[in-house]
Design a protein around this motif. Structure first.
Motif, PDB file in Angstrom:
ATOM      1  N   ALA A  16       0.977  -1.594   0.120  1.00 45.69           N
ATOM      2  CA  ALA A  16       0.162  -0.011   0.016  1.00 45.69           C
ATOM      3  C   ALA A  16       1.103   1.284   0.337  1.00 45.69           C
ATOM      4  O   ALA A  16       0.056   2.108  -0.208  1.00 45.69           O
ATOM      5  N   SER A  17       1.933   1.705   0.075  1.00 42.67           N
ATOM      6  CA  SER A  17       2.899   2.617  -0.085  1.00 42.67           C
ATOM      7  C   SER A  17       4.466   2.570  -1.052  1.00 42.67           C
ATOM      8  O   SER A  17       4.468   1.352  -1.496  1.00 42.67           O
ATOM      9  N   TYR A  18       4.331   3.520  -1.441  1.00 48.24           N
ATOM     10  CA  TYR A  18       5.919   3.173  -2.651  1.00 48.24           C
ATOM     11  C   TYR A  18       7.294   3.644  -1.758  1.00 48.24           C
ATOM     12  O   TYR A  18       6.871   4.928  -0.086  1.00 48.24           O
ATOM     13  N   LEU A  19       8.543   3.708  -1.933  1.00 49.11           N
ATOM     14  CA  LEU A  19       9.317   3.879  -1.771  1.00 49.11           C
ATOM     15  C   LEU A  19      10.324   4.525  -2.415  1.00 49.11           C
ATOM     16  O   LEU A  19       9.662   4.160  -3.615  1.00 49.11           O
ATOM     17  N   ALA A  20      11.158   5.605  -2.530  1.00 43.51           N
ATOM     18  CA  ALA A  20      11.883   6.603  -3.382  1.00 43.51           C
ATOM     19  C   ALA A  20      13.366   6.794  -3.161  1.00 43.51           C
ATOM     20  O   ALA A  20      13.644   6.181  -1.652  1.00 43.51           O
ATOM     21  N   GLY A  21      14.067   6.542  -4.091  1.00 45.25           N
ATOM     22  CA  GLY A  21      15.623   6.716  -3.555  1.00 45.25           C
ATOM     23  C   GLY A  21      16.272   7.385  -4.725  1.00 45.25           C
ATOM     24  O   GLY A  21      15.982   7.654  -5.934  1.00 45.25           O
ATOM     25  N   LEU A  56      11.095  14.230  -4.783  1.00 47.30           N
ATOM     26  CA  LEU A  56      12.270  13.537  -5.465  1.00 47.30           C
ATOM     27  C   LEU A  56      12.284  15.290  -6.337  1.00 47.30           C
ATOM     28  O   LEU A  56      13.492  15.252  -6.274  1.00 47.30           O
ATOM     29  N   LYS A  57      11.335  15.432  -6.086  1.00 42.61           N
ATOM     30  CA  LYS A  57      11.407  16.983  -7.565  1.00 42.61           C
ATOM     31  C   LYS A  57      11.118  17.762  -6.008  1.00 42.61           C
ATOM     32  O   LYS A  57      12.921  18.628  -6.954  1.00 42.61           O
TER      33      LYS A  57
END
Length: 95
Positions: A16-21, A56-57
């Protein structure tokens, strides 16, 4: 953000969630990732790909890759590792 750095958003099946890197690896590779972290040091989780994109933006990225991972082939014995696909994304600067 360095010129060679790539922004990544991770989507896992049934999650149910997203990760960013970010990573310095070329397109198609995303094993050595520096995940975005909260002030307490925990990996940040985002409720949507849009929210991850916004983070990220804020770091100065104008584009990135959505990395979709699915463990289903591994679960039924069709491979030693989860399937992974990278799709290019352009982060809109418009509000």
């Amino acid at each position: 953000m360095s010129r060679n750095e790539r922004a990544l958003i991770f989507s896992m099946s049934d999650c149910a969630s997203y990760l960013a890197g970010t990573t310095l690896e070329p397109e198609g590779l995303s094993d050595a990732v520096t995940m975005l972290r909260a002030p307490d040091g925990k990996i940040r989780k985002f409720p949507s790909a849009y929210r991850a994109q916004e983070a990220l933006k804020e770091m100065g990225f104008e584009r990135g890759w959505l990395v979709m991972q699915s463990p289903y082939d591994e679960m039924i014995g069709n491979g030693p590792a989860a399937q992974k696909t990278e799709l290019p994304l352009v982060f809109s600067r418009e509000a």
